[in-house]
Design an enzyme around this catalytic site. Sequence first.
Site, mmCIF file in Angstrom:
data_model
loop_
_atom_site.group_PDB
_atom_site.id
_atom_site.type_symbol
_atom_site.label_atom_id
_atom_site.label_comp_id
_atom_site.label_asym_id
_atom_site.label_seq_id
_atom_site.Cartn_x
_atom_site.Cartn_y
_atom_site.Cartn_z
ATOM 1 C CD GLU A 68 -2.902 -0.899 -0.136
ATOM 2 O OE1 GLU A 68 -2.975 0.218 -0.685
ATOM 3 O OE2 GLU A 68 -3.486 -1.898 -0.560
ATOM 4 C CE1 TYR A 151 -6.956 2.847 -0.374
ATOM 5 C CE2 TYR A 151 -4.572 3.078 -0.174
ATOM 6 C CZ TYR A 151 -5.681 2.378 -0.623
ATOM 7 O OH TYR A 151 -5.527 1.200 -1.279
ATOM 8 C CG ASP A 169 -8.642 3.777 -4.325
ATOM 9 O OD1 ASP A 169 -9.877 3.619 -4.400
ATOM 10 O OD2 ASP A 169 -7.854 3.290 -5.146
#
Length: 328
Positions: A68, A151, A169
């Site tokens: 991520e 996020y 996102d």
Amino acid sequence: MHAAPALSPTSDAPGAPGSSPDGTAAGTAADVPERGVVDRVVSWYDEHARDLPWRAPDRTPWGVLVSEVMLQQTPVVRVEPAWRAWMGRWPTPADLAAAPTADVLRAWDRLGYPRRALRLQQCAQVVVDRHGGQVPDDEAALLALPGIGSYTAAAVRSFAFGRRAVVLDTNVRRVLARAVDGHALPAPAQTRAEVERAAALVPDDDASAARWAQASMELGALVCTARAPRCDECPLVSSCAWVAAGRPADLHAHRRRTQAWAGTDRQVRGRIMALLRESPVHVPEPVLDEAWSATPQRARALAGLLADGLVVEHQPHPDEPPSYALPG
DNA sequence: AAACCGGGGCC
DNA sequence: GGCCCAGGTTT
């Protein structure tokens, strides 16, 4: 102002939450308006999900977190090989925490925004020091980690731990902007109302919520793309508010401004970092000067890199020019 | 709210 | 050459 949206959260009656995975896998058309948005997107995902390494059954929470962070503003195709090499070298937070920072920055290579690499190593150190080497699964603890914002915290909770989270996102924002609001693209800045609207759509139970998060992001990445959406392949086309409105142009086009690149400090920083990554030894200032011809801008970029901790200075003798290197 | 922070690939 | 990409931090 506008008519009732073609889709609304209330059209998504969760129905039978634990029902799906056994029998008919949506034989032909995933786009059945009677089914809720969530169900249709999840069914589509079951057939079209990409086979990405951070989704493999043997993935770890730390591997998900690393993916991520790498994916913050860097496309999947560029992240995948970097992630494989990275995780092969430093499989756990303890491994990364113990690595020389210079090695970490070299392994980051050209993924961009090298401060992310620095924060990822700091994150590993915090996970080791304060969480016993295990990635935490609660929102507050994740948000407290360096480089982890709203996020990424939600993504880790959802993808690594299968927990309910509002994963919003750029892909999901675009899907909802089109399917629900009828806009070509979401507003430039995320609003509170947008988060609440997205939250209302997330299924109540952990497993369904996690599938929705993965599926809605994937739909945005593969079908509901920014530039040339493949509406003919979309499970939501029959109820999409944007399609129903004739795919109108972007409302905010006049306000969007693409970041300049050529000649900016960011480009100069990038050149300096590239030069230092490739040098096994300290680089004397005159050599570093080759990175950029304009002296004031070069100095400004270097000062920024030093302030960020991405570069360190060495000056063995006061009467000689200093030299520079990656830290650690 | 706006600025800053990389780099590459595609139209 | 513009535009976009699984954003976060700082001011």
